[in-house]
Scaffold this active site. Structure first.
Site, short mmCIF file in Angstrom:
data_model
loop_
_atom_site.label_atom_id
_atom_site.label_comp_id
_atom_site.label_asym_id
_atom_site.label_seq_id
_atom_site.Cartn_x
_atom_site.Cartn_y
_atom_site.Cartn_z
N TYR B 33 0.87 -1.18 0.00
CA TYR B 33 0.00 0.00 0.00
C TYR B 33 0.90 1.22 0.00
O TYR B 33 1.68 1.43 0.94
CB TYR B 33 -0.86 -0.04 1.26
CG TYR B 33 -1.87 1.08 1.41
CD1 TYR B 33 -2.79 1.35 0.42
CD2 TYR B 33 -1.92 1.82 2.59
CE1 TYR B 33 -3.74 2.35 0.58
CE2 TYR B 33 -2.87 2.82 2.76
CZ TYR B 33 -3.78 3.08 1.75
OH TYR B 33 -4.71 4.07 1.93
N TYR B 187 -11.77 -5.05 6.78
CA TYR B 187 -10.46 -4.70 7.34
C TYR B 187 -10.57 -3.60 8.40
O TYR B 187 -10.12 -3.74 9.52
CB TYR B 187 -9.51 -4.24 6.21
CG TYR B 187 -8.25 -3.62 6.76
CD1 TYR B 187 -7.21 -4.43 7.18
CD2 TYR B 187 -8.12 -2.24 6.92
CE1 TYR B 187 -6.06 -3.88 7.73
CE2 TYR B 187 -6.99 -1.69 7.47
CZ TYR B 187 -5.96 -2.50 7.87
OH TYR B 187 -4.84 -1.97 8.43
N HIS B 188 -11.19 -2.49 8.00
CA HIS B 188 -11.20 -1.33 8.89
C HIS B 188 -12.09 -1.54 10.11
O HIS B 188 -11.95 -0.86 11.10
CB HIS B 188 -11.65 -0.10 8.12
CG HIS B 188 -10.85 0.10 6.87
ND1 HIS B 188 -11.16 -0.54 5.69
CD2 HIS B 188 -9.74 0.82 6.63
CE1 HIS B 188 -10.26 -0.20 4.77
NE2 HIS B 188 -9.40 0.61 5.32
N LYS B 552 -11.55 16.11 16.72
CA LYS B 552 -10.77 15.52 15.64
C LYS B 552 -10.79 16.49 14.48
O LYS B 552 -11.72 16.48 13.68
CB LYS B 552 -11.38 14.19 15.21
CG LYS B 552 -10.65 13.00 15.76
CD LYS B 552 -10.90 11.73 15.01
CE LYS B 552 -9.91 11.50 13.89
NZ LYS B 552 -8.52 11.48 14.26
N ASP B 556 -8.92 13.55 8.77
CA ASP B 556 -8.60 12.22 9.25
C ASP B 556 -9.80 11.60 9.97
O ASP B 556 -10.31 12.16 10.91
CB ASP B 556 -7.39 12.34 10.19
CG ASP B 556 -7.16 11.08 11.02
OD1 ASP B 556 -7.52 10.00 10.54
OD2 ASP B 556 -6.63 11.21 12.14
N HIS B 558 -10.03 8.42 11.34
CA HIS B 558 -9.78 7.31 12.26
C HIS B 558 -10.12 7.76 13.67
O HIS B 558 -9.30 8.32 14.38
CB HIS B 558 -8.33 6.84 12.16
CG HIS B 558 -8.02 6.23 10.84
ND1 HIS B 558 -7.63 6.98 9.75
CD2 HIS B 558 -8.08 4.95 10.40
CE1 HIS B 558 -7.45 6.18 8.70
NE2 HIS B 558 -7.71 4.94 9.07
#
Lengths: 324, 678
Positions: B33, B187-188, B552, B556, B558
């Site tokens: 990646y 995945y996430h 945040k 981003d 996450h």
């Protein structure tokens, strides 16, 4: 904090300085024993100046009814239509029973533009109070009264026993969504007796909205046979811009204190509530014995009355209990 | 032609080809990646990776590109080139794929909110180069469910994004048949704390939602629909509990076979195959003793390679130092070598499935399957994935799993070597060298993006741009397929921001629930009690409960860190203001001021902590609040940036090595107490 500091803070707050407003609000939330002195100083500083006087709009209703986005939209339209107006939102959220901490208002749902000096948003934790508002909601309204033209008070929104909003607000809207399953529960819980008007929000589907409107009219006529006609029902949708202007115009047209819930009446109610919080049921009976809130509030302001009653309790409650 | 029956008896431990001769498998696709700084720098990296034996491209885009902003948008500026390559227009794609033959490449793009735009750019690039677009092969990730739940690069409400996904399938099947229009990513979800059952069930429910929508739209006949089912691929995670993870992969394969056969009536077994790629887990990689991560990555690789029946089609590995910074090229090469050794030195690929017939494995697989199916039923009972996102059910489930995980690490119930056991160790020589073992982005990388963007805007035909955008608007409003209109936008040199803005105006922007409402930590001990006592002492002394704004800033998405901090702060007795991701610095600072907060906690994982930290401090100063409200920052922050952050006035800094939430809360409360005493 000395009088000059408070004076400066008041001047800046009246100019719209947000950090000063925030700090003044904190003074009215302050739980320490010496805080009433500072509150008195703040109010005295206001009294020396030309201040605003607010209309208090209560907003209650279940979670998910879209209260926050409705308030956000109404606030934006109020300042657009009344260029001098300042609008505050006071939103109350539930506290954790375990830690006492709370997760406070999702401010972003109101979509207030950043940097708009005429809008102000403040959250409060319910602090485990029942009744939908916090112990400090009324005190904070007393300072917001001087700084804003419109104050929205948004209750916890758990749907039960949100009755205290009537004591804080001049006019109360109940926000519902069309045919929500919780609506039935609402009707049973007697909350239909609270609102002065109803907003049927998220009316995106016409047919559903129409049916809900008639269902509501029906249940109003059952639960409030004497004044059900008085309760207006607005149908709105924030996403599709339906009915928001109607509600805005209605709020703009409201007189200050349209239903005669004067600040004096509110003070009497919350003085009694405060006395009970502080001194329990005995304290409350003692208050009645001494002539009730009216006696203490007749000659002095809220804070002075609190100090006076506290003094009387210390002096005489013993004899009162023993029946002397 | 020989008769197979005349051959000697087949051995169970050998693999046979069609002719009955012993053979071995071909390895999976090795990917890394990658992408950073600029189209030019990323192109150099790809060319060198292709030379070291990588067999496919996996493109990382920067957050501005992922969220639909051109590089010069104010919210994009701090992020340009940070976690991937910035792409503003077709001109950048020409640079990015210079000297790379599109017709021979298998290109995977980690792109979601703007997936249609990036696919349009790729097709437009092929057209301008004269490459037959039907030869294009690859994948656009395009799974918005996990964006709403875990990763945060959505733009529009769920309905609009699902429509885009369906339109991309419809375009792809006819025009670029070897393109995977989307890739269901669990995945996430694991990175956000999902359990294996949640990973299985959320991914399956998502795939079913996509297929149901495509079926309802009625664009395809039954035969074509089977082919669409065959194009559904998955991207999963593999964690450190590698036996369970391997069972999860076997469960995935079996469940997909059953769902496609029984629910969608797919008759061709080829279209029922569960195809998946993997990136192994980054959540469990530690900042403490980072060299241990090399072993973790190796072990996690076993979970998705050992069982032949559930072996991945493509694999990309994180690097040992990912908890510290983005990986350097050498770090990535080291991870690639692991794959090469496993595939070419070992005998892994010589055997049939080595777990077939194992009672233990089958029992575990069966258990995972039945739990996952029950959860799928629950979600579908709520009205499907879209409804379960809007109601907050899925998000809250994940936040709960994550809170439980961190509680278990904090209470030492879950062992993490080097973090809560065997924490003393010799210093790692890997952390030496001029760069301290971490990656540094070229500081002027963003300038290249700004310059190219300006050049594109100056040289393009503005009438063609306007016409292309008008056509896109029309297609969006009329419910027509927006692919061809997007390709024309690409050819006309429309920018990423313009494409996304055009659709924002029609679909609106979405803000999902934060999922932290009603969450609690399973952490009750003496230290938590002690902290609550300190909070009560603070209340007595200062007349109010301490308030924290958790923010945040920027693009981003996450949000795990911020969510866990918000939940923890409430757990010890703070009043917490947290409004989710993608807020501007100004919004966060305005919240803190109006709420008269006692501290602001900022979470940043994208590497933009210095820029964003400075913006927060500047915004506070502008409002006379720099002294009034202290700021703390948490995220993947290298030691070397601590000084800069402290110099600008940041009061405390938290990194992944501060795994103890109680410690973090302790320090945050100390900052609050000290500031109140001033």
């Amino acid at each position: 904090m000395n009088a000059t500091a408070i004076d400066t803070m008041v001047i800046k707050a009246l100019e719209g300085h947000k950090l000063s407003i925030a700090r003044l609000i904190s003074i009215f939330e302050d739980a320490r024993a010496d805080a009433p002195t500072r509150r008195r100083a703040v109010l005295a500083a206001f009294d020396q100046r030309q201040t605003r006087r607010a209309k208090f709009i209560g907003i209650t209703g279940t979670p998910g009814a879209g209260k926050s986005s409705l308030i956000g939209e109404l606030a934006l339209r109020l300042i657009a239509q009344d260029p001098r107006a300042r609008v505050a939102v006071l939103a109350i959220d539930p506290s954790s029973h375990i830690s006492g901490g709370a997760l406070l208002g999702d401010r972003t749902r109101t979509n207030f533009p950043v940097g708009e000096g005429r809008l102000y948003f403040r959250s409060q934790a319910s602090d485990l109070e029942l009744g939908g508002v916090s112990r400090t909601t009324f005190p904070v309204c007393r300072v917001l009264d001087r700084l804003f033209d419109y104050v929205f008070v948004e209750t916890v929104g758990i749907g039960q026993s949100e009755i205290e909003i009537q004591q804080v607000a001049d006019f109360v809207f109940l926000v519902l969504t069309p045919l929500g399953g919780d609506q039935i529960q609402f009707l049973k819980a007697g909350i239909m007796e609270v609102p002065d008007a109803i907003v049927l929000n998220k009316c995106d589907a016409v047919e559903e909205a129409r049916r809900s409107y008639h269902a509501l009219r029906g249940s109003l006529s059952l639960s409030r046979p004497d004044d059900d006609e008085r309760v207006r029902i607005f149908q709105t949708s924030v996403t599709h811009d339906i009915g928001i202007d109607d509600v805005t115009r209605f709020i703009l047209s409201l007189e200050r204190d349209p239903l005669g819930r004067s600040m004096h009446r509110k003070e009497r109610y919350f003085f009694e509530k405060w006395a009970r919080d502080e001194f329990g049921r005995t304290g409350l009976r003692f208050l009645g014995h001494c002539g009730g809130p009216a006696h203490y509030l007749a000659a002095s302001d809220f804070e002075t009355a609190q100090v006076a009653f506290r003094g009387d309790v210390a002096k005489d409650v013993g004899t009162f209990i023993t029946g002397g | 032609m020989s008769d197979p029956s005349s051959k000697p008896e087949r051995k169970a431990h050998l693999l046979y080809d069609k002719e009955g001769n012993p053979t071995s498998d071909r390895p999976w696709i090795f990917r890394t990646y990658a992408g950073h700084s600029s189209a030019r720098a990323s192109n150099e990296l790809y060319l060198s990776n292709l030379q070291t034996g990588q067999t496919g491209l996996s493109i990382a885009f920067d957050l501005a590109t992922q969220c639909g902003y051109s590089s010069d948008h104010p919210i994009a500026r701090p992020e340009v080139g940070k976690v991937g390559v910035p792409i503003n227009s077709l001109d950048d794609f020409h640079t990015l794929f210079k000297d790379i033959p599109l017709e021979k490449m298998n290109t995977s793009m980690t792109i979601n909110g703007t997936s249609m735009w990036l696919l349009a750019l790729y097709v437009a690039l092929a057209r301008e180069r004269g490459v037959d677009e039907s030869l294009l092969r690859g994948t656009t990730q395009n799974d918005l469910v996990k964006e709403y739940l875990a990763r945060g690069t959505y733009i529009f409400p769920p309905d609009a994004h699902f429509r885009i996904i369906a339109e991309m399938y419809e375009y792809s099947l006819e025009r670029i048949p070897n393109w995977n229009a989307s890739n269901i990513c669990s995945y996430h979800l694991q990175e956000a704390g999902a359990t294996p059952v949640q990973e299985l069930s959320f991914a399956l429910a998502t795939a079913m939602e996509v297929l149901d929508l495509i079926k309802t739209r009625g664009h395809f006949n039954d035969e074509q629909f089977e082919m669409v089912v065959g194009r559904i691929s998955f991207f999963v995670n593999a964690g450190i509990r590698f036996i369970e993870e391997m069972c999860k992969m076997r469960a995935f394969s079996e469940l997909w076979e059953e769902v496609t056969r029984d629910r969608y009536g797919v008759t061709n077994p080829r279209y029922r195959t569960f195809r998946y790629g993997v990136q192994v887990n980054s959540l469990g990689l530690t900042e403490n003793q980072p060299e241990n991560n090399a072993w973790r990555i190796l072990i996690e690789t076993f979970g998705v390679t050992l069982s032949r029946n559930a072996r991945c089609r493509a694999l990309q590995l994180p690097a040992w130092n990912e908890a510290l910074s983005l990986p350097r090229p050498w770090d990535q090469q080291w991870s690639l070598r692991l794959q090469q050794i496993l595939a070419y030195e070992t005998d892994l690929l010589d055997y049939p499935d080595i777990f077939d017939g194992s009672k233990v494995i089958q029992s575990k697989v069966d258990e995972l399957k039945s739990l996952a199916l029950a959860e799928v039923d629950k979600i579908r009972g709520m009205g499907g994935v879209g409804a379960a996102i809007e109601s907050g059910y899925m998000k809250s489930s994940l936040v709960r799993s994550m809170s439980e995980r961190v509680s278990r690490i904090a209470s030492d119930e879950l062992t993490v070597v080097g973090v809560n056991r065997w924490t003393e160790g010799l210093p790692s020589p890997l952390m030496g060298g001029d760069d301290g073992g971490v990656f540094k982005i070229e500081t002027n990388a963003a300038n290249e993006a700004f310059e190219t963007l300006a050049a594109t805007r100056a040289s393009r035909d503005s009438a063609r741009v306007e016409a292309a955008l008008a056509a896109l608007t029309k297609a969006a409003e009329n419910g027509d397929n927006m692919m061809e209109a997007s390709i024309e936008c690409a050819l006309a040199r429309v920018t990423t921001g313009e494409w996304a803005d055009c659709l924002r105006a029609i679909f609106g922007e979405y803000r999902p629930v934060t999922g932290i409402d009603g969450q609690k930590l399973l952490l009750e001990n003496d230290r938590v009690e002690a902290l609550r006592a300190r909070v009560n002492a603070f209340i007595a002394k200062h007349g109010h409960r301490p308030r924290v704004v958790v923010g945040k800033p920027g693009l981003d998405g996450h949000s795990n860190g911020a969510e866990v901090i918000a939940v923890s702060a409430r757990h010890v007795g703070f009043d917490v203001i947290y409004s989710g991701i993608r807020l501007t610095v100004q919004e966060i600072v305005a919240s803190a001021i109006e709420e008269n907060a006692d501290v602001i906690g900022i979470s940043i994982l994208s590497g933009s902590h210095v820029e964003l930290g400075q913006q927060v401090m500047d915004a506070l100063t502008k409002e006379d609040a720099a002294d009034a409200i202290p700021v703390v920052i948490g995220g993947i922050i290298p030691q070397s940036d601590f000084e800069a952050l402290r110099a600008m006035g940041v009061r405390d800094i938290f990194t992944p090595s501060d795994y103890s939430l109680t410690d973090v809360m302790d320090r945050m409360l100390t900052v609050v107490e000290e500031n109140a005493e001033k």
